[in-house]
Design an enzyme around this catalytic site. Structure first.
Site, PDB file in Angstrom:
ATOM      1  N   CYS A  14     -15.953  36.440  65.224  1.00 29.59           N
ATOM      2  CA  CYS A  14     -17.037  37.235  64.616  1.00 29.59           C
ATOM      3  C   CYS A  14     -17.025  37.007  63.103  1.00 29.59           C
ATOM      4  CB  CYS A  14     -16.811  38.710  64.917  1.00 29.59           C
ATOM      5  SG  CYS A  14     -15.255  39.290  64.251  1.00 29.59           S
ATOM      6  N   GLU A 127      -6.261  49.096  63.305  1.00 27.40           N
ATOM      7  CA  GLU A 127      -7.548  49.643  62.832  1.00 27.40           C
ATOM      8  C   GLU A 127      -7.568  51.173  62.961  1.00 27.40           C
ATOM      9  OE1 GLU A 127     -11.366  47.816  64.235  1.00 27.40           O
ATOM     10  OE2 GLU A 127     -11.772  49.845  64.915  1.00 27.40           O
ATOM     11  N   CYS A 192     -18.745  47.730  67.219  1.00 21.68           N
ATOM     12  CA  CYS A 192     -19.474  46.836  66.311  1.00 21.68           C
ATOM     13  C   CYS A 192     -20.435  45.902  67.050  1.00 21.68           C
ATOM     14  CB  CYS A 192     -18.500  46.060  65.431  1.00 21.68           C
ATOM     15  SG  CYS A 192     -17.801  44.635  66.239  1.00 21.68           S
ATOM     16  N   ASN A 223      -9.723  42.953  72.085  1.00 24.62           N
ATOM     17  CA  ASN A 223     -11.081  42.754  72.604  1.00 24.62           C
ATOM     18  C   ASN A 223     -11.128  41.640  73.642  1.00 24.62           C
ATOM     19  OD1 ASN A 223     -12.528  40.257  71.301  1.00 24.62           O
ATOM     20  ND2 ASN A 223     -11.243  41.140  69.707  1.00 24.62           N
ATOM     21  N   SER A 265     -11.654  36.943  67.921  1.00 25.55           N
ATOM     22  CA  SER A 265     -10.744  36.282  66.987  1.00 25.55           C
ATOM     23  C   SER A 265     -10.403  34.866  67.447  1.00 25.55           C
ATOM     24  CB  SER A 265      -9.458  37.116  66.829  1.00 25.55           C
ATOM     25  OG  SER A 265      -8.911  37.416  68.092  1.00 25.55           O
TER      26      SER A 265
HETATM   27  S1  SF4 Z   1     -14.651  42.729  65.802  1.00 27.77           S
HETATM   28 FE1  SF4 Z   1     -13.791  43.764  64.004  1.00 27.77          FE
HETATM   29  S2  SF4 Z   1     -13.773  42.185  62.440  1.00 27.77           S
HETATM   30 FE2  SF4 Z   1     -15.198  41.492  64.018  1.00 27.77          FE
HETATM   31  S3  SF4 Z   1     -17.217  42.202  63.358  1.00 27.77           S
HETATM   32 FE3  SF4 Z   1     -16.346  43.736  64.745  1.00 27.77          FE
HETATM   33  S4  SF4 Z   1     -15.357  45.185  63.380  1.00 27.77           S
HETATM   34 FE4  SF4 Z   1     -15.683  43.323  62.206  1.00 27.77          FE
END
Ligand code: SF4
Length: 291
Positions: A14, A127, A192, A223, A265
């Site tokens: 991301c 986080e 997000c 994630n 990631s």
């Molecule tokens: S996963 Fe985390 S780092 Fe990536 S856009 Fe969403 S909040 Fe931001």
């Protein structure tokens, strides 16, 4: 019948993670920067950072830092953590993702407005620790069994760890609303957008009738694990792999349609390498049949 392969429409790194990686790999910081905590939950990225002279320490190893500058990761940190680093004389570079900053702001807003802040997420995730560290009092819940700690709080102001599955958050919100002592629940959606896009892309893969899911990402990437869970929850075989060599030919025996996705990631080249490995395996039906 050849095995079909479909790549998710949204997957991989991301913008928040990519910006943090780019900052850490900037040649001006070479040999001068220590990242506090894992910058991203991905082993290949970590290897690249180390190869570029970036040092990485855990938060309880701050005393061992020898560089002038330190970096806060995309997952963020509490103000007290940042202040502590500054007090120790470090130049602090903050790579906190703007969507994590938004989460911090909204949790504080709810607290200011008189709600008892509740974070839906994993209490041990960096986080969540950062958000909690900026609040006077709060609770972190993930399972229904965690709700007992909300006893006595009538007005709950709820936010979510950015990487949660929205359906899971909604389930726990419903349970909160049913607590006999709770009068009001206000939820602000802080999952997000990139995570939502990846979850929507998984839904599209599932609609495309895949019968095998391969999710690429770091073993400790929350994630990535959740993406695998979404597929497995549908009763579809799903595997989480960090590297192409982990993909096993026997997974493909009798499969018709493989879906590939990746966590936020996971670098593009790692996804590409896994894709190539899958293509090679499915191109050799005899190998898959006998593996
Ligand atoms: S996963 Fe985390 S780092 Fe990536 S856009 Fe969403 S909040 Fe931001």
């Amino acid at each position: 019948m050849p095995v079909k392969i479909t790549l998710a429409q949204a997957m991989g790194t991301c913008f928040g993670v990519q910006d943090a990686i780019d900052m850490a790999l900037d040649p001006i910081y070479r040999g001068k920067l220590t990242v506090v905590g894992q910058l991203v939950h991905n082993p290949q990225v970590t290897e690249r950072l180390l190869a570029n002279g970036v040092r990485i320490v855990e938060r309880d190893q701050i005393d061992s830092i020898t560089t002038e500058a330190v970096m806060i990761t995309a997952h963020g940190a509490s103000d007290s953590t940042k202040a502590d680093l500054q007090k120790r004389g470090f130049t602090v570079y903050d790579a906190t993702c703007p969507l994590v900053i938004r989460l911090h702001k909204l949790a504080r807003f709810l607290e200011r407005e008189g709600w008892f802040p509740v974070i839906v997420g994993k209490a041990d995730h960096v986080e969540v620790k950062g958000v909690v560290g900026n609040l006077k009092a709060s609770a972190v819940v993930y399972h229904e069994r965690d709700l007992e700690q909300l006893r006595g709080h009538e007005r709950l102001g709820v936010v979510s760890q950015t990487t949660n599955r929205l359906d899971k958050v909604n389930t726990i919100l419903d349970a909160m609303r049913k607590l006999p002592w709770v009068r009001e629940v206000r939820f602000i959606d802080t999952v997000c957008q990139p995570v939502k896009e990846r979850q929507a892309a998984i839904a599209t893969l599932l609609e495309a009738d895949i019968d095998l899911g391969i999710v690429v990402g770091g073993r400790n990437s929350a994630n990535t694990a959740k993406l695998r869970e979404v597929i497995a929850d549908r009763g579809i075989a799903a595997f989480h792999v960090e590297r192409p060599e982990e993909v096993e030919p026997r997974w493909f025996v009798t499969r018709r349609h493989v879906g590939i996705t990746a966590g936020t990631s996971t670098p593009q080249d790692v996804i590409e390498a896994v894709y190539q490995r899958v293509r090679e395996i499915v191109a050799q039906p005899a190998a898959a049949d006998h593996a």
